[in-house]
Design a protein around this motif. Structure first.
Motif, mmCIF file in Angstrom:
data_model
loop_
_atom_site.group_PDB
_atom_site.id
_atom_site.type_symbol
_atom_site.label_atom_id
_atom_site.label_comp_id
_atom_site.label_asym_id
_atom_site.label_seq_id
_atom_site.Cartn_x
_atom_site.Cartn_y
_atom_site.Cartn_z
ATOM 1 N N SER A 94 0.766 -1.111 0.041
ATOM 2 C CA SER A 94 -0.053 0.015 -0.105
ATOM 3 C C SER A 94 0.901 1.265 0.030
ATOM 4 N N ARG A 95 0.128 2.223 -0.534
ATOM 5 C CA ARG A 95 1.076 3.660 -0.367
ATOM 6 C C ARG A 95 1.306 4.005 1.105
ATOM 7 N N ARG A 96 0.523 3.746 1.941
ATOM 8 C CA ARG A 96 0.698 3.898 3.333
ATOM 9 C C ARG A 96 1.977 3.181 3.760
ATOM 10 N N SER A 97 2.092 1.910 3.362
ATOM 11 C CA SER A 97 3.519 1.121 3.728
ATOM 12 C C SER A 97 4.833 1.978 3.176
ATOM 13 N N VAL A 98 4.516 2.453 1.852
ATOM 14 C CA VAL A 98 5.573 3.101 1.173
ATOM 15 C C VAL A 98 6.094 4.471 2.223
ATOM 16 N N TYR A 99 5.035 5.125 2.946
ATOM 17 C CA TYR A 99 5.287 6.330 3.784
ATOM 18 C C TYR A 99 5.728 5.851 4.916
ATOM 19 N N ARG A 100 5.546 4.752 5.377
ATOM 20 C CA ARG A 100 6.174 3.820 6.655
ATOM 21 C C ARG A 100 7.509 3.739 6.744
ATOM 22 N N TYR A 101 8.011 3.439 5.200
ATOM 23 C CA TYR A 101 9.203 3.209 4.926
ATOM 24 C C TYR A 101 10.142 4.311 5.001
ATOM 25 N N ILE A 102 9.479 5.307 4.464
ATOM 26 C CA ILE A 102 10.102 6.792 4.279
ATOM 27 C C ILE A 102 10.231 7.420 5.775
ATOM 28 N N SER A 103 9.206 7.363 6.526
ATOM 29 C CA SER A 103 9.196 7.843 8.150
ATOM 30 C C SER A 103 10.110 6.990 8.822
ATOM 31 N N SER A 104 10.509 5.755 8.439
ATOM 32 C CA SER A 104 11.493 4.941 9.424
ATOM 33 C C SER A 104 12.728 5.231 8.630
#
Length: 156
Positions: free
Chosen positions: A18-28
């Motif tokens: 999901s796009r949300r998971s991509v943003y999680r990778y970015i924030s981490s």
């Protein structure tokens, strides 16, 4: 500089997450971003393709049973099957209305396990520990010991 920059939806499609998971990778910090916005407009975040390949390489090394499939390519390089990328990547953390933090971990079949903690750091630590146990096949379901053998036998 001739590097390909990918949009968040494109990275989500490539990794089949999901796009949300991509943003999680970015924030981490696992994915870096380039912000192409000008002035006061919305952010136009792009992700360097080399970072996507590096993320897949790191995750492949952490999951020993993963096999590469030459049928899927991204920018000319081999990438893993979608189901390997979706499951078991990282714990999901959320803050509850009570102020506590809840960590959720999914196994390879999609079954979810949650635990609640007063501190975010405790929830994150538990989630990372459970993910590591899942990767090592050492995970034990916390609910497993709560049913007596006779009751389980009757259900079977």
């Amino acid at each position: 500089m001739c590097e390909t920059l990918l949009s968040v939806p494109h990275v989500a499609q490539i990794l089949d997450i999901s796009r949300r998971s991509v943003y999680r990778y970015i924030s981490s910090g696992e994915l870096s971003v380039v912000d192409l916005r000008t002035g006061n407009e919305r952010s136009r975040v792009r992700i360097p393709s080399r970072d996507v390949h590096e993320l897949v390489r790191r995750r492949t090394a952490a999951w020993p049973r993963a096999e590469l499939s030459p049928t899927h390519t991204c920018c000319g390089e081999v990438r893993r099957h979608a189901e390997d990328n979706r499951k078991g990547n990282m714990p999901y953390l959320r803050k509850l209305a009570s102020g506590n933090w809840q960590a959720t971990v999914s196994n390879h079949t999609g079954e979810r396990f949650t635990e609640t903690f007063p501190l975010r750091s405790q929830a994150r630590e538990w989630g990372l520990d459970q993910e590591a146990k899942l990767r090592r096949n050492a995970y034990q379901d916390p609910q497993a010991g709560k049913i007596k053998f006779g009751e389980w036998h009757d259900r079977w």
